[in-house]
Design a protein around this motif. Structure first.
Motif, mmCIF file in Angstrom:
data_model
loop_
_atom_site.group_PDB
_atom_site.id
_atom_site.type_symbol
_atom_site.label_atom_id
_atom_site.label_comp_id
_atom_site.label_asym_id
_atom_site.label_seq_id
_atom_site.Cartn_x
_atom_site.Cartn_y
_atom_site.Cartn_z
ATOM 1 N N ASP A 25 0.834 -1.210 0.000
ATOM 2 C CA ASP A 25 0.000 0.000 0.000
ATOM 3 C C ASP A 25 0.865 1.256 0.000
ATOM 4 O O ASP A 25 0.564 2.235 -0.695
ATOM 5 C CB ASP A 25 -0.926 0.012 1.221
ATOM 6 N N LEU A 26 1.931 1.246 0.785
ATOM 7 C CA LEU A 26 2.834 2.395 0.799
ATOM 8 C C LEU A 26 3.454 2.592 -0.587
ATOM 9 O O LEU A 26 3.546 3.718 -1.089
ATOM 10 C CB LEU A 26 3.920 2.196 1.858
ATOM 11 N N GLY A 27 3.853 1.500 -1.221
ATOM 12 C CA GLY A 27 4.382 1.608 -2.570
ATOM 13 C C GLY A 27 3.360 2.161 -3.543
ATOM 14 O O GLY A 27 3.696 2.950 -4.438
ATOM 15 N N ALA A 28 2.098 1.778 -3.358
ATOM 16 C CA ALA A 28 1.038 2.278 -4.232
ATOM 17 C C ALA A 28 0.840 3.782 -4.071
ATOM 18 O O ALA A 28 0.548 4.493 -5.047
ATOM 19 C CB ALA A 28 -0.274 1.540 -3.942
ATOM 20 N N VAL A 29 0.998 4.278 -2.855
ATOM 21 C CA VAL A 29 0.897 5.717 -2.625
ATOM 22 C C VAL A 29 2.034 6.446 -3.345
ATOM 23 O O VAL A 29 1.819 7.479 -3.997
ATOM 24 C CB VAL A 29 0.901 6.033 -1.115
ATOM 25 N N LEU A 30 3.251 5.911 -3.244
ATOM 26 C CA LEU A 30 4.369 6.514 -3.968
ATOM 27 C C LEU A 30 4.091 6.538 -5.469
ATOM 28 O O LEU A 30 4.343 7.547 -6.147
ATOM 29 C CB LEU A 30 5.660 5.752 -3.687
ATOM 30 N N ASP A 31 3.579 5.438 -5.988
ATOM 31 C CA ASP A 31 3.257 5.375 -7.417
ATOM 32 C C ASP A 31 2.204 6.412 -7.791
ATOM 33 O O ASP A 31 2.297 7.070 -8.834
ATOM 34 C CB ASP A 31 2.765 3.983 -7.791
ATOM 35 N N ALA A 32 1.203 6.553 -6.933
ATOM 36 C CA ALA A 32 0.093 7.462 -7.230
ATOM 37 C C ALA A 32 0.549 8.917 -7.308
ATOM 38 O O ALA A 32 0.001 9.699 -8.090
ATOM 39 C CB ALA A 32 -1.004 7.311 -6.169
ATOM 40 N N VAL A 33 1.552 9.277 -6.512
ATOM 41 C CA VAL A 33 2.034 10.665 -6.534
ATOM 42 C C VAL A 33 3.228 10.827 -7.474
ATOM 43 O O VAL A 33 3.809 11.904 -7.564
ATOM 44 C CB VAL A 33 2.391 11.164 -5.113
ATOM 45 N N GLY A 34 3.601 9.759 -8.158
ATOM 46 C CA GLY A 34 4.689 9.833 -9.111
ATOM 47 C C GLY A 34 6.058 9.971 -8.491
ATOM 48 O O GLY A 34 6.964 10.574 -9.080
#
Length: 272
Positions: free
Chosen positions: A77-86
């Motif tokens: 989930d933390l990785g997904a947040v990083l991906d979402a904000v580029g």
């Protein structure tokens, strides 16, 4: 508000400010990203600060199934947040449960971590069996008796009582955040993440392989995290430990200026 979607679960996050490096902060159990307000206000003036609600907390989705919760899922989930904000690369920070997530994310994906801030992390490492029993008891209260009973029990724990005892405003602040969460999700997190997490002492070999600049913070009164914090600071190459006098588990709130000064040093190092 924005959402990072992973496997159909929405993780709610917020971005404040612009500039590099990006700072991503993971919150403590059983709270929400609201606890990072002093850090958002301080750092968003000159860089991008990302805070998010872990699944089951705040505005994020709270799946009903226990299988939707684990440390591996929290890391993803933390990785997904990083991906979402580029953000290919970021300074990752966390407090308590969030500190465990940040630490394990750094171990799993070191190439994405420009710096690591670990605050008041490792509770239960000195007596894992007792900690597991306590987490399972919290789960039972949340599941069987509801959020009010859970809040009453959790705030009697010394980790939380130290903050609540500072005054009526502090107690009300924490109760409000706890009450906004799902009791079923809290029960799942207790059983599937807290009770099953690896004591920091068992991570020694992997900790010695970390290369990102690292700062460890612990409150002088946070007895559950002092020894684990000293251990992590000794094990992680180049890590420094700051013990903040007169504070407990939530020193990002209790001594925000000191906490932020430590974070500022890390951000400057990551920027160089």
């Amino acid at each position: 508000m924005a959402k990072a979607i992973r496997d159909g679960i929405a993780i709610d996050y917020e971005v404040a400010g612009e500039g590099e490096p990006t700072l991503v902060l993971a919150h403590a159990f059983p709270l929400s990203r609201a606890i990072w307000r002093p850090q958002v206000e301080a750092f968003s003036r000159r860089l991008r600060v990302v805070t998010y609600d872990a699944r089951g907390f705040g505005r994020s989705d709270a799946p009903d199934e226990a299988s939707a919760y684990s440390m591996a899922i929290a890391i993803a989930d933390l990785g997904a947040v990083l991906d979402a904000v580029g953000a290919r690369l970021a300074v990752i920070g966390g407090l308590s449960m969030g500190g465990n997530v940040a630490l394990n994310f750094a171990l799993a994906s070191p190439e994405r971590v420009a710096g690591l801030l670990i605050a008041d992390t490792g509770a239960g490492s000195d007596d894992p069996r007792s900690f597991r029993t306590g987490a399972q008891a919290w789960a039972k209260v949340a599941e069987k008796e509801g959020i009010e009973a859970f809040a009453r029990v959790i705030m009697a724990n010394p980790i939380f009582a130290e903050f609540a005892d500072r005054g009526a405003a502090e107690e009300a602040y924490m109760r409000k955040i706890i009450h906004a969460n799902s009791p079923r999700a809290i029960a799942h997190v207790c059983r599937e993440i807290l009770a099953k997490r690896t004591p920091v002492y068992e991570l020694e070999e992997r900790l010695r392989g970390l290369r990102a600049p690292t700062r460890i913070i612990c409150g002088a009164h946070d007895e559950a995290c002092l020894a684990p914090s000293r251990f992590m600071a000794a094990a992680i190459p180049g890590a420094t430990l700051t013990i903040i006098p007169g504070t407990g588990h939530f020193n990002n709130l209790e001594a925000a200026e000191v906490f932020n000064a430590v974070a500022e040093g890390l951000l400057n190092e990551a920027r160089d």
